[in-house]
Design a protein around this motif. Structure first.
Motif, PDB file in Angstrom:
ATOM      1  N   HIS A  37       0.818  -1.198   0.000  1.00 54.13           N
ATOM      2  CA  HIS A  37       0.000   0.000   0.000  1.00 54.13           C
ATOM      3  C   HIS A  37       0.861   1.261   0.000  1.00 54.13           C
ATOM      4  O   HIS A  37       0.361   2.339  -0.269  1.00 54.13           O
ATOM      5  N   SER A  89       4.614   1.557  -5.289  1.00 54.65           N
ATOM      6  CA  SER A  89       4.101   1.134  -6.586  1.00 54.65           C
ATOM      7  C   SER A  89       4.622  -0.264  -6.895  1.00 54.65           C
ATOM      8  O   SER A  89       5.774  -0.577  -6.640  1.00 54.65           O
ATOM      9  N   TYR A 126     -10.927  -4.677  -1.130  1.00 51.81           N
ATOM     10  CA  TYR A 126     -10.302  -4.235   0.108  1.00 51.81           C
ATOM     11  C   TYR A 126     -10.329  -5.371   1.134  1.00 51.81           C
ATOM     12  O   TYR A 126     -11.385  -5.914   1.451  1.00 51.81           O
ATOM     13  N   LYS A 181     -11.603   1.657 -11.253  1.00 52.38           N
ATOM     14  CA  LYS A 181     -11.755   1.480  -9.812  1.00 52.38           C
ATOM     15  C   LYS A 181     -12.435   2.686  -9.174  1.00 52.38           C
ATOM     16  O   LYS A 181     -13.273   2.548  -8.279  1.00 52.38           O
ATOM     17  N   SER A 182     -12.081   3.876  -9.641  1.00 51.40           N
ATOM     18  CA  SER A 182     -12.690   5.090  -9.114  1.00 51.40           C
ATOM     19  C   SER A 182     -14.184   5.137  -9.417  1.00 51.40           C
ATOM     20  O   SER A 182     -14.994   5.506  -8.550  1.00 51.40           O
ATOM     21  N   PRO A 235     -13.554   2.253   1.320  1.00 56.99           N
ATOM     22  CA  PRO A 235     -12.697   1.625   0.299  1.00 56.99           C
ATOM     23  C   PRO A 235     -13.337   0.360  -0.252  1.00 56.99           C
ATOM     24  O   PRO A 235     -13.894  -0.441   0.496  1.00 56.99           O
ATOM     25  N   TRP A 242     -11.532  -1.297  -3.088  1.00 57.51           N
ATOM     26  CA  TRP A 242     -10.434  -2.044  -3.698  1.00 57.51           C
ATOM     27  C   TRP A 242      -9.159  -1.955  -2.866  1.00 57.51           C
ATOM     28  O   TRP A 242      -8.943  -0.981  -2.145  1.00 57.51           O
ATOM     29  N   GLN A 243      -8.324  -2.974  -3.015  1.00 57.78           N
ATOM     30  CA  GLN A 243      -6.941  -2.816  -2.598  1.00 57.78           C
ATOM     31  C   GLN A 243      -6.335  -1.693  -3.441  1.00 57.78           C
ATOM     32  O   GLN A 243      -6.721  -1.492  -4.582  1.00 57.78           O
ATOM     33  N   ARG A 244      -5.371  -0.999  -2.879  1.00 55.99           N
ATOM     34  CA  ARG A 244      -4.847   0.177  -3.562  1.00 55.99           C
ATOM     35  C   ARG A 244      -4.204  -0.179  -4.903  1.00 55.99           C
ATOM     36  O   ARG A 244      -4.430   0.482  -5.907  1.00 55.99           O
ATOM     37  N   ASN A 245      -3.392  -1.201  -4.936  1.00 56.14           N
ATOM     38  CA  ASN A 245      -2.685  -1.579  -6.159  1.00 56.14           C
ATOM     39  C   ASN A 245      -3.397  -2.714  -6.880  1.00 56.14           C
ATOM     40  O   ASN A 245      -4.432  -3.211  -6.436  1.00 56.14           O
TER      41      ASN A 245
END
Length: 217
Positions: free
Chosen positions: A9, A12, A33, A147-148, A164, A166-169
């Motif tokens: 998280h 990158s 998430y 995702k947004s 949240p 999703w997981q961030r990546n």
């Protein structure tokens, strides 16, 4: 390399120096998430989408329609993740490109991060400490927009801004040739039948605690 949310998280997981805006084919996996099963459930070896899962499916298709350079191949929504093959075509040309022509059969192979590998191989992963940059018309730009859109739509319906989804990546694998494409397509198609043994199935984690995410209808 196993996904570590506390570590990934903050960094990158894109391959440093690789141009993800160039024409190519990619196998991607997006996880919810904390791996919560919010998109539906597996019944008799098939995925049964709930209302949230249907929103994800709608936005996946719509996000590709918005972008001339994006072509979707095989994809599937699972209870807590999405697998898909994304083809980035030359701008303005949604055609049936051969994967080996797109990525160049003579190019060197680059290791990338994978959520689950159809070949069972997990290469060493170089992680970048650089800030995340999303070039226009790139894989990361497409994923971020998708995702947004999903998060915004679900939270608007639930009146829960900031939740949240999703997981961030996300995880991607560069598809180099037709054999790899064939294997990954089969992996995606058969994924629901492998759910019981899937490493993304949170029931294998004794510390997993489910959180419900229902819509008001």
């Amino acid at each position: 390399m196993k996904f570590n949310p506390d570590y990934h998280h903050r960094q990158s997981i894109r391959l440093k120096g690789y141009n993800y805006a160039q024409p190519g084919a990619y196998f991607v996996t997006l996880c919810t998430y904390q791996r919560h099963c919010w998109f539906g459930e597996i019944r008799d070896g098939q995925m049964d989408l709930n209302q949230i899962g249907k929103i994800v499916a709608q936005e996946w298709l719509y996000s590709a329609q918005l972008r001339q350079e994006i072509q979707l191949d095989e994809w599937i929504i699972m209870p807590n993740h999405l697998h898909g093959i994304i083809i980035i075509t030359p701008l303005g040309g949604r055609q049936n490109h051969r994967v080996d022509q797109i990525n160049g059969g003579n190019q060197p192979r680059f290791p990338t991060v994978e959520c689950t590998s159809p070949t069972g191989k997990q290469p060493d992963i170089p992680l970048s400490n650089l800030p995340i940059h999303r070039p226009a018309r790139s894989l990361s730009s497409f994923i971020a927009g998708f995702k947004s859109a999903v998060t915004k739509r679900i939270n608007l319906m639930r009146q829960s801004p900031g939740t949240p989804i999703w997981q961030r990546n996300y995880y991607e694998h560069i598809i180099r040739n037709q054999e790899s494409l064939f294997n990954i397509r089969n992996y995606i198609i058969n994924n629901p039948r492998r759910w019981e043994s899937d490493t993304d199935n949170p029931t294998h984690d004794p510390n997993y605690q489910s959180i419900e995410l229902d819509l008001p209808f």
